[in-house]
Design an enzyme around this catalytic site. Sequence first.
Site, mmCIF file in Angstrom:
data_model
loop_
_atom_site.group_PDB
_atom_site.id
_atom_site.type_symbol
_atom_site.label_atom_id
_atom_site.label_comp_id
_atom_site.label_asym_id
_atom_site.label_seq_id
_atom_site.Cartn_x
_atom_site.Cartn_y
_atom_site.Cartn_z
ATOM 1 N N ASP A 1 0.767 -1.604 0.100
ATOM 2 C CA ASP A 1 -0.346 -0.057 0.217
ATOM 3 C C ASP A 1 0.827 0.971 -0.085
ATOM 4 O O ASP A 1 0.783 2.146 -1.461
ATOM 5 C CB ASP A 1 -0.807 0.147 1.017
ATOM 6 C CG ASP A 1 -0.589 -0.297 2.455
ATOM 7 O OD1 ASP A 1 1.024 -0.714 2.401
ATOM 8 O OD2 ASP A 1 -0.945 -0.309 3.579
ATOM 9 N N ASP B 1 1.425 -7.449 -10.899
ATOM 10 C CA ASP B 1 0.540 -6.765 -12.119
ATOM 11 C C ASP B 1 -0.177 -5.478 -11.388
ATOM 12 O O ASP B 1 -0.379 -4.062 -12.681
ATOM 13 C CB ASP B 1 -0.974 -7.946 -11.773
ATOM 14 C CG ASP B 1 -2.252 -7.301 -12.848
ATOM 15 O OD1 ASP B 1 -1.798 -7.012 -14.301
ATOM 16 O OD2 ASP B 1 -3.204 -7.495 -12.648
HETATM 17 C C1 LIG Z 1 -5.212 -10.187 -18.880
HETATM 18 C C2 LIG Z 1 -4.881 -11.112 -17.054
HETATM 19 C C3 LIG Z 1 -4.601 -12.048 -16.847
HETATM 20 C C4 LIG Z 1 -2.888 -10.224 -16.946
HETATM 21 C C5 LIG Z 1 -2.887 -10.362 -15.858
HETATM 22 O O1 LIG Z 1 -2.807 -10.159 -15.279
HETATM 23 O O2 LIG Z 1 -1.321 -10.597 -15.325
HETATM 24 C C6 LIG Z 1 -2.846 -8.588 -17.590
HETATM 25 O O3 LIG Z 1 -3.384 -7.950 -16.704
HETATM 26 C C7 LIG Z 1 -0.833 -8.595 -17.377
HETATM 27 O O4 LIG Z 1 -0.860 -7.621 -16.975
HETATM 28 O O5 LIG Z 1 -0.041 -9.153 -18.171
HETATM 29 MG MG LIG Z 2 -2.222 -6.421 -15.517
#
Ligand SMILES: CC(C)[C@H](C(=O)O)[C@@H](O)C(=O)O
Ligand SMILES: [Mg+2]
Length: 356
Positions: free
Chosen positions: A221, A245
Amino acid sequence: MKIAILPGDGIGPEIIAQARRVLDVLAADGLAFEAEEAPLGGAGYDAYGHPYPEFTQKLCREADAVLLGAVGGPQYDTLDRPLRPERGLLAIRKDLNLFANLRPAILYPELANASTLKPEVVSGLDIMIVRELTGDIYFGQPRGIRVNEAGEREGFNTMLYSESEIRRIAHVAFGIAQKRNKKLCSVDKANVLECTEFWKEIFIDVAKEYPDVELSHMYVDNAAMQLVRNPKQFDVMVTGNIFGDILSDEASMLTGSIGMLPSASLDANNKGLYEPSHGSAPDIAGRDLANPLATILSAAMMLRYTFNREAEAQRIENAVKTVLQQGFRTADIYEAGCQKVGCSGMGDAVVAALKA
Ligand SMILES: CC(C)[C@H](C(=O)O)[C@@H](O)C(=O)O
Ligand SMILES: [Mg+2]
Ligand SMILES: NC(=O)c1ccc[n+]([C@@H]2O[C@H](COP(=O)([O-])OP(=O)(O)OC[C@H]3O[C@@H](n4cnc5c(N)ncnc54)[C@H](O)[C@@H]3O)[C@@H](O)[C@H]2O)c1
């Protein structure tokens, strides 16, 4: 050099077409490679009834590198979960053991005003985000949606990392930090989640093998906040799949647009899948609006990491710098006084810069 090319869905085919043109220029100048296309994601489902069809799997297993556009689209969101495009992407990452995802957030000086942050906050930005890609809550079992003892439905996932999974991504991250400014920040939620408390413990242990690298720890965070408060405090950031992500999308805006952020997903032998960090952008697909630079820069990463062709990688990156200096902008990075171009127009400009 064998390259599997997976255009995917939405803007995928448009941005991949521009990256292919760039590779074709290098091919004309003597770079020898074989490239073959296959469907992934929704395109795989449409062609073969599966988001990671056997045909695609075979091609990618045999290739040295994979260049991917993006997958996903609203028309596939109601399919059974195992058939959805995103599952195809997760499947290929797992199948090829691509555990190390590198997402470099670099601000080109010409785009200092394209970022929503103040230019002085982002100018000179150069962060490498190392995201673990084949573990964590993305793959942990058990998972699902069930009815509990009280008769209520509930959804559940499992955040899980084994020691060996943490060690191998730690070595990648320390190795990268060693080649840069020797500062590594490991991002966790060790104050709440045992899984990441364990992550932190293993990182502290691996750090003993890299005495020249300064390891720090930050809760996720706070890291999200620090990335917009003072992003230049970071050199290399390393984190698990889900935090990576989210933080990498956040970091992309520091570079002006998500359309600028490339990525490499590597196995232990530098076989890699290269794709922009963004998605299939269904809202702009088929309209020649997408920014192809993240994909073109992903092709440069492919030449660098899998094929050890540093000179050609830099040639592509320099061409991207040139077109930005020349004032070419897709809509996502446009500002007054620049020349607005579409996806193919941006490809034209990069090709011209490469040939100049
Ligand atoms: C589409 C999804 C599965 C993917 C993930 O979450 O890894 C995307 O957001 C990324 O960042 O490559
Ligand atoms: Mg992503
Ligand atoms: N690696 C991948 O293949 C990947 C990554 C993220 C999302 N997805 C999928 O993509 C679909 C759309 O997801 P989303 O809307 O959350 O994320 P997205 O990244 O596709 O789009 C988010 C926003 O950014 C814009 N954008 C993205 N790439 C751009 C580019 N190159 N040039 C200009 N603008 C761009 C889009 O127009 C949209 O407004 C979903 O099906 C999602 O699952 C796939």
